[in-house]
Design a protein around this motif. Structure first.
Motif, PDB file in Angstrom:
ATOM      1  N   GLY A   1       1.112  -1.656   0.166  1.00 13.90           N
ATOM      2  CA  GLY A   1      -0.262   0.187  -0.075  1.00 13.90           C
ATOM      3  C   GLY A   1       1.051   1.167   0.019  1.00 13.90           C
ATOM      4  N   SER A   2       0.675   2.273  -0.680  1.00  8.62           N
ATOM      5  CA  SER A   2       1.006   3.976  -1.052  1.00  8.62           C
ATOM      6  C   SER A   2       0.407   4.552  -0.469  1.00  8.62           C
ATOM      7  CB  SER A   2       1.824   3.614  -2.339  1.00  8.62           C
ATOM      8  OG  SER A   2       1.436   3.980  -3.397  1.00  8.62           O
ATOM      9  N   PHE A   3       0.381   5.915  -0.024  1.00  7.24           N
ATOM     10  CA  PHE A   3      -0.079   6.757   0.347  1.00  7.24           C
ATOM     11  C   PHE A   3       0.903   8.345   0.352  1.00  7.24           C
ATOM     12  CE2 PHE A   3      -1.702  10.185   3.626  1.00  7.24           C
ATOM     13  CZ  PHE A   3      -3.030  10.670   3.038  1.00  7.24           C
TER      14      PHE A   3
ATOM     15  N   ALA B   1      -3.252   3.566  -2.803  1.00 10.30           N
ATOM     16  CA  ALA B   1      -2.819   2.809  -3.774  1.00 10.30           C
ATOM     17  C   ALA B   1      -3.165   1.826  -3.068  1.00 10.30           C
ATOM     18  CB  ALA B   1      -2.238   3.257  -4.967  1.00 10.30           C
ATOM     19  N   VAL B   2      -3.409   0.655  -3.263  1.00  7.60           N
ATOM     20  CA  VAL B   2      -3.069  -1.167  -2.376  1.00  7.60           C
ATOM     21  C   VAL B   2      -3.675  -1.710  -3.843  1.00  7.60           C
ATOM     22  CG1 VAL B   2      -3.775   0.197  -0.016  1.00  7.60           C
ATOM     23  CG2 VAL B   2      -6.188  -1.187  -1.727  1.00  7.60           C
TER      24      VAL B   2
ATOM     25  N   ALA C   1     -12.878   2.353   2.411  1.00  6.07           N
ATOM     26  CA  ALA C   1     -12.539   3.835   2.439  1.00  6.07           C
ATOM     27  C   ALA C   1     -10.774   4.086   1.726  1.00  6.07           C
ATOM     28  CB  ALA C   1     -12.082   3.943   4.235  1.00  6.07           C
ATOM     29  N   ASN C   2     -10.606   5.317   1.400  1.00  2.72           N
ATOM     30  CA  ASN C   2      -9.421   5.728   0.741  1.00  2.72           C
ATOM     31  C   ASN C   2      -9.138   6.896   1.432  1.00  2.72           C
ATOM     32  OD1 ASN C   2      -7.813   7.499  -0.556  1.00  2.72           O
ATOM     33  ND2 ASN C   2      -8.957   6.710  -2.401  1.00  2.72           N
ATOM     34  N   LEU C   3      -7.614   7.271   1.656  1.00  2.47           N
ATOM     35  CA  LEU C   3      -7.091   7.357   2.629  1.00  2.47           C
ATOM     36  C   LEU C   3      -7.085   9.787   2.863  1.00  2.47           C
ATOM     37  CD1 LEU C   3      -4.585   6.165   3.809  1.00  2.47           C
ATOM     38  CD2 LEU C   3      -5.821   6.604   5.318  1.00  2.47           C
TER      39      LEU C   3
ATOM     40  N   ARG D   1       4.703  20.942   1.766  1.00  6.35           N
ATOM     41  CA  ARG D   1       5.954  19.604   2.105  1.00  6.35           C
ATOM     42  C   ARG D   1       4.939  18.160   1.648  1.00  6.35           C
ATOM     43  NH1 ARG D   1       9.349  21.921   2.971  1.00  6.35           N
ATOM     44  NH2 ARG D   1      10.618  21.845   4.522  1.00  6.35           N
ATOM     45  N   ARG D   2       5.596  16.932   1.068  1.00  9.94           N
ATOM     46  CA  ARG D   2       4.822  16.093   0.602  1.00  9.94           C
ATOM     47  C   ARG D   2       4.776  14.859   1.636  1.00  9.94           C
ATOM     48  NH1 ARG D   2       3.241  14.102  -4.136  1.00  9.94           N
ATOM     49  NH2 ARG D   2       4.484  16.021  -4.974  1.00  9.94           N
ATOM     50  N   ILE D   3       4.050  14.716   2.457  1.00  7.07           N
ATOM     51  CA  ILE D   3       4.285  13.224   3.344  1.00  7.07           C
ATOM     52  C   ILE D   3       3.307  11.744   2.747  1.00  7.07           C
ATOM     53  CG2 ILE D   3       2.795  12.326   5.802  1.00  7.07           C
ATOM     54  CD1 ILE D   3       2.604  15.876   4.458  1.00  7.07           C
ATOM     55  N   VAL D   4       4.426  11.119   2.541  1.00  8.35           N
ATOM     56  CA  VAL D   4       4.674   9.571   2.482  1.00  8.35           C
ATOM     57  C   VAL D   4       3.998   8.486   2.513  1.00  8.35           C
ATOM     58  CG1 VAL D   4       5.670   7.893   0.055  1.00  8.35           C
ATOM     59  CG2 VAL D   4       6.061  10.560  -0.246  1.00  8.35           C
TER      60      VAL D   4
END
Length: 346
Positions: free
Chosen positions: A270-272, A288-289, A300-302, A325-328
């Motif tokens: 999974g990635s957010f 995406a998962v 649910a979708n974050l 800022r980008r949070i990953v």
């Protein structure tokens, strides 16, 4: 002619004509997602252990800064601890964009909603004899589809697959149900098996045939297609049986139950990724998962939960200046071999 012209000139003491005033009034509105005010983790422990559920309707009084100052239960759940938790949580977490009067001055107001308390996943309360396990959620919109009372009372004893019954198989099945805007189940996917193909297949067939839902609601409160994570427990019906010794002699060997599979038995990723702009607004967001074990409850979708029109305190650079800022966030569920160590003897 001159006299007429003079009559048209206003006398020095006359009042000027009134200016038209623009109405700047605006209604009060939640500053964030009301669905974040109460979560499964907030379920009162005593109520959870005793299997108590209900719906608490509340009304908040909001001051001109957008902060709730009072909470009143207008539709009790029937359980004092659930009602008390409702007011405590919304007073702590709810924040609002203040309304405005006709001149644009911030004003307070009232806001009403309700919290539907149901035993959350992981602490599911199954009826005696098995059946549908219930989860907790806030009523409002947007929200997922919800099972009707008739659906939550579907009993396994009336629908037990013959092969599983003969084999003495029991287990819990987790399914992802697709529900159309009319509340009908259009698709079913098993995301957590019981260990029995017969029970898994029968659960999906049962949901397609018998389950009915209150449709999901979109951001405008209108019915829409949605998804629902359903937990169903197959529990063997209790029947009068002969003496166990006589039964063993008659059958030769008692049926053995199949051992359920470990719930995280398939690889998943999974990635957010989300951008918080310098003004605190949300920029690009991606979620995406891959693999059933990475899916979130209720589909649910974050990005739906954390993105959209939400606003946050911006990040600051070393000089204290707001910056984007980008949070990953990434997750990886892998399954590998266990190294074996051969014993040696001297």
């Amino acid at each position: 002619m001159l006299a007429g012209a003079a009559a048209a000139i206003a006398a020095p003491g006359d009042a000027p004509p009134l200016a038209r005033i623009t109405d700047l009034s605006e209604p009060l509105a939640p500053a964030g997602n009301p669905g974040s005010w109460a979560t499964n983790d907030d379920y009162p422990t005593g109520a959870m252990l005793e299997g108590r559920e209900g719906t608490s309707g509340f009304r908040l009084t909001i001051d001109s800064s957008g902060k709730p100052t009072a909470c009143e239960i207008v539709s009790p759940s029937g359980h004092a601890d659930l009602d008390a938790a409702t007011c405590r949580l919304v007073l702590e977490r709810a924040r609002f964009k203040p309304g405005a009067d006709a001149r644009g001055k911030p004003v307070g107001g009232t806001y009403s909603n309700r919290i539907r308390w149901q035993i959350p996943a992981g602490h599911r309360h199954f009826p005696d004899g098995g059946g549908v396990g219930l989860n907790a959620m806030l009523e409002g919109w947007p929200r997922p589809a919800l099972p009707t009372p008739e659906t939550t009372t579907i009993r396994p004893a009336d629908h037990y697959p013959a092969a599983a019954l003969a084999a003495g198989e029991e287990g819990e099945v987790r399914m992802m149900l697709s529900v159309d805007a009319g509340g009908a189940v259009t698709d079913c996917m098993v995301t957590g098996g019981s260990g029995s193909d017969d029970l898994d297949n029968a659960a999906c067939a049962l949901m397609r045939r018998e389950a009915k839902f209150v449709p999901a609601l979109d951001g405008n409160g209108k019915p829409t297609a949605g998804r629902f994570v359903m937990d169903y427990q197959w529990k063997l019906p209790v029947v009068a049986t002969p003496d166990e010794a006589e039964l063993a002699d008659a059958l030769g060997e008692l049926p053995r139950k199949r051992v359920p599979q470990f719930p995280m038995s398939e690889p998943a990723t999974g990635s957010f990724s989300i951008v918080i702009n310098a003004d605190g607004s949300v920029g690009a967001c991606d979620f995406a998962v891959k693999g059933a074990n990475a899916a979130m409850p209720q589909g649910a979708n974050l990005c739906d939960l954390l993105g959209g029109k939400n606003r946050y305190a911006p990040f600051l650079d070393a000089a204290g200046k707001p910056v984007a800022r980008r949070i990953v966030l990434t997750t990886d569920l892998s399954i590998g071999d266990v190294p074996t160590v051969e014993a040696t003897t001297k």
